[in-house]
Each structure stands twice: as C-alpha cells, then as structure tokens.
Write an enzyme that holds these catalytic residues in place. Structure first.
Site, mmCIF file in Angstrom:
data_model
loop_
_atom_site.group_PDB
_atom_site.id
_atom_site.type_symbol
_atom_site.label_atom_id
_atom_site.label_comp_id
_atom_site.label_asym_id
_atom_site.label_seq_id
_atom_site.Cartn_x
_atom_site.Cartn_y
_atom_site.Cartn_z
ATOM 1 N N ASP A 44 -17.673 52.523 -5.942
ATOM 2 C CA ASP A 44 -17.541 53.246 -7.208
ATOM 3 C C ASP A 44 -17.566 52.270 -8.392
ATOM 4 O O ASP A 44 -17.483 52.685 -9.551
ATOM 5 C CB ASP A 44 -16.309 54.159 -7.233
ATOM 6 C CG ASP A 44 -15.005 53.401 -7.124
ATOM 7 O OD1 ASP A 44 -15.020 52.171 -6.982
ATOM 8 O OD2 ASP A 44 -13.938 54.062 -7.193
ATOM 9 N N SER A 45 -17.725 50.962 -8.096
ATOM 10 C CA SER A 45 -18.015 49.988 -9.157
ATOM 11 C C SER A 45 -19.358 50.327 -9.800
ATOM 12 O O SER A 45 -19.715 49.765 -10.842
ATOM 13 C CB SER A 45 -18.037 48.565 -8.590
ATOM 14 O OG SER A 45 -18.817 48.510 -7.413
ATOM 15 N N ASP A 83 -18.024 55.076 -1.077
ATOM 16 C CA ASP A 83 -16.705 55.033 -1.718
ATOM 17 C C ASP A 83 -16.375 56.440 -2.228
ATOM 18 O O ASP A 83 -17.162 57.012 -2.997
ATOM 19 C CB ASP A 83 -16.802 54.076 -2.917
ATOM 20 C CG ASP A 83 -15.587 53.204 -3.064
ATOM 21 O OD1 ASP A 83 -14.617 53.385 -2.316
ATOM 22 O OD2 ASP A 83 -15.625 52.314 -3.942
ATOM 23 N N LYS A 112 -14.826 55.272 2.187
ATOM 24 C CA LYS A 112 -13.702 54.385 1.856
ATOM 25 C C LYS A 112 -12.771 55.097 0.885
ATOM 26 O O LYS A 112 -13.240 55.747 -0.055
ATOM 27 C CB LYS A 112 -14.209 53.077 1.242
ATOM 28 C CG LYS A 112 -13.069 52.159 0.793
ATOM 29 C CD LYS A 112 -13.545 50.754 0.472
ATOM 30 C CE LYS A 112 -14.095 50.562 -0.911
ATOM 31 N NZ LYS A 112 -13.199 50.903 -2.037
ATOM 32 N N GLU A 114 -9.117 54.505 -1.481
ATOM 33 C CA GLU A 114 -8.112 53.580 -1.991
ATOM 34 C C GLU A 114 -6.721 54.144 -1.737
ATOM 35 O O GLU A 114 -6.515 55.363 -1.806
ATOM 36 C CB GLU A 114 -8.317 53.366 -3.500
ATOM 37 C CG GLU A 114 -9.623 52.653 -3.808
ATOM 38 C CD GLU A 114 -9.790 52.335 -5.299
ATOM 39 O OE1 GLU A 114 -8.841 52.539 -6.092
ATOM 40 O OE2 GLU A 114 -10.897 51.889 -5.665
ATOM 41 N N GLU A 186 -7.881 43.811 -1.738
ATOM 42 C CA GLU A 186 -8.417 43.347 -3.027
ATOM 43 C C GLU A 186 -7.348 42.625 -3.840
ATOM 44 O O GLU A 186 -6.253 43.164 -4.075
ATOM 45 C CB GLU A 186 -8.991 44.536 -3.825
ATOM 46 C CG GLU A 186 -9.553 44.091 -5.179
ATOM 47 C CD GLU A 186 -10.460 45.094 -5.865
ATOM 48 O OE1 GLU A 186 -10.783 46.136 -5.258
ATOM 49 O OE2 GLU A 186 -10.851 44.839 -7.018
HETATM 50 O O1 KIV Z 1 -16.329 49.814 -5.655
HETATM 51 C C1 KIV Z 1 -16.321 48.656 -5.240
HETATM 52 O O2 KIV Z 1 -17.130 47.819 -5.619
HETATM 53 C C2 KIV Z 1 -15.291 48.282 -4.293
HETATM 54 C C3 KIV Z 1 -15.247 46.855 -3.850
HETATM 55 C C4 KIV Z 1 -14.563 46.064 -4.881
HETATM 56 C C5 KIV Z 1 -14.603 46.703 -2.529
HETATM 57 O O3 KIV Z 1 -14.505 49.089 -3.915
#
Ligand code: KIV
Length: 283
Positions: A44-45, A83, A112, A114, A186
C-alpha cells in the site's frame, strides 16, 4: 525455478534468505520475476510512491485491486502478496474476507495485514482468524505499521525498550499461533528482530530491522532511487533511476525539438505509387 509456493517460503526458514520487494505494475513485475525475487508485494506504499498521497491509509481498495491485477499478470514464478488497504479491514473488520477474496481472484497468492488493535474487539486477531478460516494465506506486519503510525507516535522505530520489545514478541507469537506464514518486521532494532526471529518458527521479513531476519523487503521505488521525497536510513539505493530517467527524458526532448526524433527507420512508409495517387487526389 518453478512457481514459488507458501510452503517454499516456510521451508526457507533457517536455510536460505527470502528476497522480497514491492511492485505496482505489469512491466516491473516482469523484471522482478525474471530477477528471481521470491515474494512480490503489492504494497500500500502505492499510496506514496505511485499516487503521491501523504498516508498509506488513503489508498482505496479499487486502486489496490487494479495494481494487484497488473502485477499478477506480469509474474510467473514469484509469490504475489497483496497488501490489504486500511479501508478493507481496519474500518470494517467484518468485511475483510470479502475484500481478501477479491485479491485472490485477481491473482494474489496471499494477503498482508498490519497489526492493529481496536476497542470494539474487531482487531488484528479477529481479522487474521477470519481470513485463515476462509483459507486465505496471511502475512503479518508488526513494528512500525504505517496505516496506524499516528497511534505509534509517528514514523518511529518500535520496540526500543524492554516492554515495547516484549509486546512485539507477543504479537509475533499470536500471529504465528493464528497460522500466518510469515511476518514483516518494520523499523525494529536489529537485536529485537533477531530475538523474534529465533522465537518463531515462521519466517520474519525485515525492513529496517537488521540482517538477522529470515528475509528482507524494500520499497522498489526507494531502492531504485525513483522516490526522492524521503530516504529512510535503512534504504540501500541499488541504482539511481531518477537521474538516469531524467537524463533520458531530457535527451528525448532535445531530439524532438531539433527534429532528430523520429528517424526514417522509426517511421512507417507508404508505397511510391500510392503516394503519387494520393498527391494527385489532393492537388
Ligand atoms: O506497503 C509496503 O510497501 C509495505 C512494506 C514496507 C513492507 O508494507
């Protein structure tokens, strides 16, 4: 190398390190796959490095889904992980399975999530339990969790004292027990990441968590120098594609302005007699 499975990732613990990178589109996905990257995370970056948003929390489910589809189309062997964006499980935890299934239908092998805690009990544990009960493979993410960074005092290293470190270990153990197949750590001190890695049987994948994790992940646009807004200490820039790309674009603009692009061999042609007929017609 054949298609990488969740089992392959689990088996790497203690044997070989896992190389993971983020990716957001088809063309880069082809390159990551060819380069032998084990896990490709549609992170989600995307919010920051592709969409130019300030917070990862702002990315929509539709945006994440589109990019997951594009990445999955480019990958043959790497394991694709999507994500879960904030809106898909932290806003209404009860809808997490519905959203996760859409990622799987788009070609992701896993999702994934969080770590988060909510006061209405619909927290990370609730979500992970539901996802795993629905047979959806889950990767956990603890330490600095950007979606809720505002609750952690900002984008800061986590687990810096005994209590905070113990809390991270507790979260890792809970996730392991719930059945996640790996955990992203992280921004955690390397000594703490090492302890957690030793204490769990599933692989840990670090970002800003030192070398003792079972694998490493970086944001693709950081390690290729494409995203210049911030440069965290843990990022190693393997290439500066920003400089190289800008130079190529400037070269292109000069060529266009001086009539040097396109050349004859970069153009299409019409047969002589057809051209003559055409010219007669419009004379
Ligand atoms: O969204 C992302 O880039 C991430 C990484 C930092 C693991 O979750």
């Amino acid at each position: 190398m054949g298609k990488i499975t969740i089992q392959d990732i689990l088996k790497k613990k203690g044997k070989s390190k896992i190389a993971m990178l983020t990716c957001y589109d088809y063309s880069f996905a082809r390159i990551l796959d060819e380069a032998g990257i084990d896990v490709v995370l549609v992170g989600d970056s995307l919010a920051n490095v592709v969409l130019g948003l300030e917070e990862t929390r702002r990315v929509s489910f539709g945006e994440m889904l589109n990019h997951t589809r594009a990445v999955a189309a480019g990958v043959e062997n790497s394991l694709v992980v999507a994500d879960m964006p904030f809106v898909s499980y932290q806003l209404r935890a009860s809808r997490a399975v519905i959203y996760a299934k859409k990622f799987i239908a788009c070609g992701a092998a896993a999702v994934k999530v969080e770590w988060f805690s909510a006061n209405n009990n619909k927290d990370c544990v609730y979500v992970v339990k539901k996802l795993i009960a629905a047979n959806i493979p889950v990767m956990g993410h603890i330490g600095l969790t950007p979606q809720t960074a505002h609750l952690l005092g900002g984008y800061k290293v986590q687990g810096k004292d005994m209590r905070a470190a113990l809390n991270l270990l507790k979260q890792a153990k809970i996730l392991e027990k719930l059945g996640v197949f790996s955990i992203v750590l992280e921004c955690v001190p390397y000594q703490v990441a090492r302890l957690i890695t030793k204490q769990v049987r599933i692989p840990t994948i670090g970002i800003g968590a030192g070398k003792f994790c079972d694998g490493q992940v970086l944001v693709l646009y950081d390690m290729l120098g494409l995203y210049k807004k911030i440069r965290p200490k843990f990022v190693r820039m393997y290439k500066d594609l920003y400089i190289q790309t800008r130079s190529a674009l400037r070269h292109y603009a000069v060529d266009v302005r001086h009539g040097k692009f396109p050349a004859r061999f970069e153009s299409f042609s019409i047969k002589k007699h057809e051209l003559a007929l055409l010219k007669r017609k419009i004379r």
